[in-house]
Design a protein around this motif. Sequence first.
Motif, short mmCIF file in Angstrom:
data_model
loop_
_atom_site.label_atom_id
_atom_site.label_comp_id
_atom_site.label_asym_id
_atom_site.label_seq_id
_atom_site.Cartn_x
_atom_site.Cartn_y
_atom_site.Cartn_z
N GLU A 383 0.43 -1.02 -0.20
CA GLU A 383 0.18 -0.11 0.33
C GLU A 383 0.69 1.42 0.14
O GLU A 383 0.65 2.31 -1.19
CB GLU A 383 -0.32 -0.18 1.45
CG GLU A 383 -1.86 1.00 1.01
CD GLU A 383 -2.97 0.95 2.26
OE1 GLU A 383 -3.48 2.46 2.63
OE2 GLU A 383 -3.49 -0.13 2.68
N ALA A 384 1.87 1.46 0.47
CA ALA A 384 2.26 2.95 0.65
C ALA A 384 3.18 2.64 -0.68
O ALA A 384 3.86 4.31 -0.21
CB ALA A 384 3.89 2.18 1.45
N LYS A 385 3.51 1.82 -1.72
CA LYS A 385 4.52 2.35 -2.30
C LYS A 385 2.89 2.51 -3.96
O LYS A 385 3.37 3.11 -5.24
CB LYS A 385 4.65 0.60 -3.24
CG LYS A 385 5.58 -0.01 -2.42
CD LYS A 385 6.19 -0.58 -3.18
CE LYS A 385 7.65 -1.48 -1.87
NZ LYS A 385 8.08 -3.05 -2.83
N LEU A 386 1.74 3.10 -3.69
CA LEU A 386 0.42 3.01 -4.38
C LEU A 386 0.02 4.27 -3.88
O LEU A 386 -0.18 4.22 -2.70
CB LEU A 386 -0.55 1.44 -4.02
CG LEU A 386 0.23 0.34 -4.86
CD1 LEU A 386 -0.58 -0.81 -4.90
CD2 LEU A 386 1.07 0.81 -6.27
N GLU A 387 -0.44 4.94 -5.00
CA GLU A 387 -2.12 6.05 -4.52
C GLU A 387 -3.20 5.23 -4.89
O GLU A 387 -3.59 4.37 -5.78
CB GLU A 387 -1.47 6.63 -6.10
CG GLU A 387 -2.72 7.57 -5.78
CD GLU A 387 -2.65 9.06 -6.65
OE1 GLU A 387 -3.12 10.47 -6.88
OE2 GLU A 387 -1.74 8.67 -7.69
N ASN A 388 -3.58 5.48 -3.91
CA ASN A 388 -5.42 5.50 -3.07
C ASN A 388 -6.04 6.31 -3.41
O ASN A 388 -5.79 7.88 -3.98
CB ASN A 388 -5.64 5.72 -2.23
CG ASN A 388 -6.92 4.88 -1.76
OD1 ASN A 388 -7.76 5.09 -2.16
ND2 ASN A 388 -7.34 4.53 -0.42
N ASP A 402 -12.16 -0.36 -2.96
CA ASP A 402 -10.40 0.83 -2.60
C ASP A 402 -10.02 0.52 -4.01
O ASP A 402 -9.27 -1.25 -3.81
CB ASP A 402 -10.19 0.83 -1.54
CG ASP A 402 -10.29 1.24 -0.28
OD1 ASP A 402 -12.03 2.24 -0.75
OD2 ASP A 402 -10.64 0.72 1.16
N VAL A 403 -9.28 1.09 -4.97
CA VAL A 403 -9.04 1.38 -5.63
C VAL A 403 -7.05 2.33 -5.60
O VAL A 403 -7.39 2.88 -5.31
CB VAL A 403 -9.54 1.63 -7.11
CG1 VAL A 403 -8.63 1.69 -8.34
CG2 VAL A 403 -11.31 1.05 -6.84
N PHE A 404 -6.31 1.58 -6.18
CA PHE A 404 -4.93 1.96 -5.87
C PHE A 404 -5.00 2.22 -7.77
O PHE A 404 -5.17 1.01 -8.83
CB PHE A 404 -4.05 0.71 -5.33
CG PHE A 404 -4.37 0.97 -3.69
CD1 PHE A 404 -3.70 1.77 -3.13
CD2 PHE A 404 -5.37 0.60 -3.24
CE1 PHE A 404 -4.45 2.00 -1.28
CE2 PHE A 404 -6.26 0.40 -1.34
CZ PHE A 404 -5.36 0.72 -1.12
N ALA A 405 -3.40 3.10 -7.33
CA ALA A 405 -2.96 3.36 -8.70
C ALA A 405 -1.63 3.46 -8.60
O ALA A 405 -1.12 3.32 -7.85
CB ALA A 405 -3.06 4.58 -9.45
N PHE A 406 -0.61 2.41 -9.40
CA PHE A 406 0.59 1.76 -9.79
C PHE A 406 0.96 2.78 -10.45
O PHE A 406 0.86 3.21 -11.71
CB PHE A 406 0.45 -0.07 -10.45
CG PHE A 406 2.21 -0.17 -9.98
CD1 PHE A 406 2.73 -0.14 -8.79
CD2 PHE A 406 1.93 0.35 -10.78
CE1 PHE A 406 4.30 -0.80 -8.94
CE2 PHE A 406 4.05 -0.64 -11.63
CZ PHE A 406 4.77 -0.79 -10.47
#
Length: 406
Positions: A383-388, A402-406
């Motif tokens: 999670e720390a490496k990605l943007e919520n 919840d969706v995260f962008a890489f």
Amino acid sequence: MQVPSSATSTLHRESAHAPPSDSSGIIDWLMTETRDERFVDNIFIEMCEKLNQAGIPVSRGTLHFRILHPQWLGARILWQRGMTEADIQTFGFGVEDSDRYRNSPVNDLHSGAKEVRQRLEPAHAASAPPYPLYDELRAEGHTDYIAWPLKHTLGKQHIITFGSDRPGGFSDDDVAALAELLPAFALVSEIRLKNRLARTLLETYVGPHASEQILAGATTRGAGVTVSAAILICDLRDFTGISDMWPRDDVIELLNGYFDAMAEPIERHGGEILKFMGDGLLAIFPLNNTSACGDLLAAIREAQTAMAALNEENLKKGHKPLGYGIGVHVGDVMYGNIGSRSRLDFTVIGPTVNVASRLESLTKELKRPVLLSRAFVEIGGCEAKLENVGSHLLRGLSEPIDVFAF
């Protein structure tokens, strides 16, 4: 191609010299005692060793096979005295245009010669064709070389060669004994080669893991297992417009470049591509590998770099850069056969696949090329490496995720 008469002759003997008595024992061994050996290179090594035990001075042997493979035209299996494992070398498409191939006894056989025989001692050097292979064999201490077509069913032809390092080379009895072995070895090698070709074709079209499942007997509709896996679905953007406007060959070249950029990192990091779907692909990273989620992210990172390089090349050609969307989710999937009674597809199905597909579609709306679910992020601990990028209600789901962008 006309082969020099000094280098070739046709074996149509009337058995003037009977082969050594141990030759029939090697034929019996080939036909009755190799059934449990899966690999032809192991059989070839043992056969060469048995030939030496029978008094036939084989110091070197090779098999040259044409294979059905998307990258390779053929393969060569090499054994030399003292080797416990064969050296296997593959040859790419276009090798037949090389000077090395054109100036070789292998080319002579492919051009119709029934046998190539060349004595390699100094007394015979003047009559030998100036093939680089012969110089190499002399330097290695070989004194004789003989090669034949290895004939399989339906006109398929491969090549087998033997070298000797005994002074004077092979005797007539030695040559007759070797020739006697060819039909038996052709049968034994064809079975192994076709088994290998079947595996190669399955691996090419359904992937290595699925191919093992199919060969192990998962060939009935509904056969399959539940697998926990990270699912990656990728799709090319604006492909319909590209395919309508571009020439066919340019479209195929574009697709191949795009799939190389995406697929090679996936496979390099342990993922398995189950299918290409037009301009998209479906891949899985089974969670029995504890590093699966990290491997998937590493694959995406490398694929992004490869796509950037591909787009630079496209810009140089006057083409617009290619866009893409990737959706990633994790969970249990049914991994196995679905389809009609006579036409099956080995794939993964289930809600996990559907969520990955919906996330890939969401990339268009959010203008982010890679979207991942919270379930994947939590399992992967990334999670720390990605943007919520917030919670989103995906089609077919009753609650937003919840969706995260890489």
